[in-house]
Design an enzyme around this catalytic site. Structure first.
Site, PDB file in Angstrom:
ATOM      1  N   ALA A 289       0.845  -1.203   0.000  1.00 44.11           N
ATOM      2  CA  ALA A 289       0.000   0.000   0.000  1.00 44.11           C
ATOM      3  C   ALA A 289       0.880   1.252   0.000  1.00 44.11           C
ATOM      4  O   ALA A 289       1.911   1.281  -0.653  1.00 44.11           O
ATOM      5  CB  ALA A 289      -0.987  -0.034   1.159  1.00 44.11           C
ATOM      6  N   SER A 290       0.501   2.265   0.774  1.00 46.33           N
ATOM      7  CA  SER A 290       1.159   3.568   0.657  1.00 46.33           C
ATOM      8  C   SER A 290       2.610   3.583   1.125  1.00 46.33           C
ATOM      9  O   SER A 290       3.338   4.535   0.827  1.00 46.33           O
ATOM     10  CB  SER A 290       0.363   4.623   1.427  1.00 46.33           C
ATOM     11  N   THR A 291       3.052   2.568   1.872  1.00 40.70           N
ATOM     12  CA  THR A 291       4.470   2.535   2.226  1.00 40.70           C
ATOM     13  C   THR A 291       5.339   2.422   0.969  1.00 40.70           C
ATOM     14  O   THR A 291       6.485   2.868   0.958  1.00 40.70           O
ATOM     15  CB  THR A 291       4.788   1.364   3.165  1.00 40.70           C
ATOM     16  N   LYS A 293       4.940   4.067  -1.649  1.00 38.89           N
ATOM     17  CA  LYS A 293       5.082   5.389  -2.255  1.00 38.89           C
ATOM     18  C   LYS A 293       6.478   5.957  -2.037  1.00 38.89           C
ATOM     19  O   LYS A 293       6.922   6.834  -2.770  1.00 38.89           O
ATOM     20  CB  LYS A 293       4.022   6.331  -1.698  1.00 38.89           C
TER      21      LYS A 293
END
Length: 689
Positions: A289-291, A293
């Site tokens: 997920a956003s990690t 990014k």
């Protein structure tokens, strides 16, 4: 009528012939034994009077990096039955069945067998040994063996692992370093007479064994305990199936802690489900997920397709090949710099950035950071992660990769990749074993820190870390902030596809004097109303990190604010069309812009933004060597609704979009829906009132 003399003569000849044949057979047998096959019979004779004794070796000790013992070998008794010496088999079987918790019929069958000796139960504890010994059972004796013991119980059980009844490793370091730990058994050969007595001048030979080597880990037992304790505390606050924590020294790749829940005690591993044995930080995959990014941001900054001051727009969603990708904020974040995109964890912004990198480039960075392959940490059954084949990746897949969906990684891969950002751009091989002690007179096997490759520059790594600090300072990761420390990090929340369950995570970069630590916390399969990484994993990270910094005696700095400051300075873009491409790039960089060149021509055919457009200092100017390249560039359409005319014009100019205006005042409608991606040649009608 036969002559009696001939009859006697025939009988004598018959018996003589039989004796001759028997003598011949005996003579041939003697030739076979004494000459042809003499070596075999000599060997058999020797075996009858020679006894061999196995001298067991000691299995090596496993230490943490402070010298604390995590695995040792202790003497243990094994119950042995001598069937020939057992007089009252029924009574003996009854007594032993109760003490050993075994079936009476099984015990009886074994102690009445024809074997000389039988192991009934191996490596019993001292308490049971004393109970059996007190019974003084005829024909029941004991022999001493070596038993593996784990003094710290559950601590670091997923790292250390355990051994089986024969002292061979079955899991963890016990398995992966079994050849080093196991040693080699010795042997003693003694010649005895017919009554079993040692012959004074007979054959004696000793074949020395070798004790197992001691293994020194990078794990710090105190930090490991803290990590396990925080997972235990989280279990009392949230509903989840398990969790993982990794603490890594980014400068060396040393794993200081690797914890999982549920856990188990390796001294009694058989009493636990195999699920408890599983090292989820190494064996299992999850959507980052956003990690992820962090990886997208670092790759885009390294490629020069974006800078922290570039303006992006977020109407709350973006369309990629008719697929709508939403932001976590339904209202969107409007016009924002890339630094703000990172801080707000804005999916449409990251999609735009990810698509600015072509498929080949982005995919190569994903692979360069180590995803899709084993890290080489040397723990059993390490997973590779799941990265779709290159040929199966289209624009939608590339878009979802940018914010960590559509790919699966292992926790150890993610920690290693972010460590490359933390240490200045070098991907290190995770190191769990520091040294193997081979004993006196031998050179120890040292496992030096290993740089696999450089993935980004020091400059890019520093920029990425500064952006991540803003996430913790006043973005989505504020619950991970610790006063007095400049911590950067990123939250992550991934929903399961078929269930109302979530994996929440937080990964942070923690300055600790002359090194940066990377701390990753993951909670799997969270259910209930509280599931975001910012609500669950970030507080776990904060509590753990505070304890680690205190333990390492890293003092806070009062008033230690974050260094990164977003600039408000604006510059006008010069007209570079028809200029030499190298001269144009040099001029732009001198003015304070970042430059991205598209095409292989020698002069500037077009540019984006257009000449005389005002844009942020250090934002990216795209130079095209062919006009068709700009015309084919897809640009996300901002949400102009509610903006004043001048605001709409400014945003359109920065994005490289041409407007057709109808009316005055504020924008009340637009011809192309916000979030749609259109070619830069496409004109957008705005209705104002």
């Amino acid at each position: 009528m036969q002559d009696p003399k001939n009859s006697v003569k025939n009988r004598v000849m018959f018996y003589f012939a039989i004796l001759f044949v028997l003598f011949t057979i005996l003579a041939l047998k003697l030739v076979w034994i004494q000459i042809i096959n003499s070596a075999e019979y000599q060997h058999k004779a020797l075996n009858q009077r020679v006894s061999k004794f196995i001298v067991n070796s000691e299995r090596g000790i496993i230490y943490d990096n402070t010298g604390r013992k995590l695995a040792v070998s202790l003497p243990a008794k094994t119950v042995v039955a001598l069937p020939d010496n057992i007089i009252k088999a029924e009574k003996t079987a009854t007594e032993l069945a109760a003490l050993l918790d075994q079936d009476y019929k099984t015990i009886y069958r074994r102690i009445t067998s024809e074997a000389a000796a039988i192991f009934l139960q191996r490596k019993i504890d001292e308490k049971l040994y004393q109970k059996i010994k007190a019974k003084n059972l005829e024909g029941i004796t004991f022999t001493e063996e070596s038993k593996r013991y784990y003094p710290e119980g559950e601590l670091a059980s997923h790292i250390v692992g355990f051994t089986g009844i024969d002292n061979n490793g079955l899991n963890g370091i016990e398995l992966s370093y079994n050849n080093h730990l196991n040693g080699r058994a010795g042997k003693m050969i003694v010649e005895r007479d017919a009554e079993g007595r040692t012959i004074p001048n007979g054959i004696r030979e000793a074949v020395p064994g070798r004790d197992g080597y001691n293994v020194h880990l990078t794990i710090d037992s105190v930090i490991q305990y803290m990590a396990e304790k925080e997972l235990e505390n989280a279990e009392s606050k949230f509903e989840f199936s398990g969790g993982s924590v990794i603490v890594m020294d980014s400068s060396t790749g040393d794993v200081l802690a690797l914890a999982n829940t549920p856990s188990y005690n390796p001294n009694k591993f058989g009493k636990y489900s195999e699920k408890n044995w599983r090292n989820r930080a190494v064996n299992d995959v999850f959507e980052p997920a956003s990690t992820f990014k962090i990886i997208t941001a670092a790759s885009a900054l390294e490629e020069g397709v974006i800078t922290e001051n570039d303006i992006l727009t977020d109407p709350g969603h973006i369309y990629v090949e008719n697929q709508k990708i939403n932001c976590w904020s339904s209202l969107g974040h409007g016009s924002q710099t890339f630094a703000e995109v990172v801080k707000h964890s804005c999916n449409p912004g990251f999609v735009e950035v990810g698509l600015k990198m072509d498929k080949k480039t982005f995919y190569s960075y994903i692979k360069a950071f180590g995803f899709g392959e084993q890290t080489g940490i040397r723990l059993p059954a390490e997973a590779k992660g799941i990265i779709p084949d290159y040929k199966d990746i289209g624009p939608v897949e590339l878009a979802t990769f940018s914010f960590g969906h559509g790919i699966s990684v292992t926790p150890i891969q993610l920690a290693s990749a972010v460590s490359a950002v933390a240490n200045g751009g070098k991907l290190m091989r995770p190191r769990l074993v520091k040294e193997v002690d081979t004993g006196v007179g031998s050179k120890n096997i040292k496992n030096e820190p290993q740089v696999l490759r450089r993935v980004i520059s020091q400059t890019t790594a520093d920029k990425t870390k500064e952006l991540l600090k803003q996430v913790v300072k006043n973005g989505t990761g504020t619950k991970a902030a610790i006063k007095g420390y400049q911590i950067g990090g990123k939250t992550g929340t991934a929903k399961h596809y078929n269930d109302d369950l979530y994996n929440s995570s937080f990964i942070g970069i923690v300055p600790a004097e002359n090194r940066d630590l990377v701390v990753l916390t993951i909670l799997y399969d969270i259910e209930g109303e509280t599931y975001y990484g910012s609500q669950t994993a970030a507080p776990v990270f904060k509590n753990l990190t505070e304890n680690i910094l205190n333990y390492l005696n890293v003092k806070p700095e009062p008033g230690n604010d974050f260094n990164y400051q977003e600039t408000e300075k604006e510059l006008k873009v010069p007209d570079l069309i028809n200029s030499n491409i190298l001269t144009a790039e040099s001029n732009l960089r001198e003015l304070g812009f970042n430059v991205k060149i598209i095409g292989d021509g020698k002069s500037v055919a077009d540019q984006l933004p257009s000449p005389e457009t005002s844009t942020n200092y250090n934002s990216t100017i795209w130079l095209f060597t062919e006009q068709e390249l700009k015309a084919e560039t897809l640009i996300p359409v901002p949400d102009f609704r509610g903006l004043k005319l001048e605001q709409a014009k400014k945003i359109a100019a920065r994005k490289g979009l041409e407007l057709i205006l109808d009316g005055q005042g504020k924008v009340i409608g637009q011809s192309i829906y916000p979030g749609s991606r259109v070619k830069s040649s496409r004109k957008i009608n705005l209705k104002l009132r």
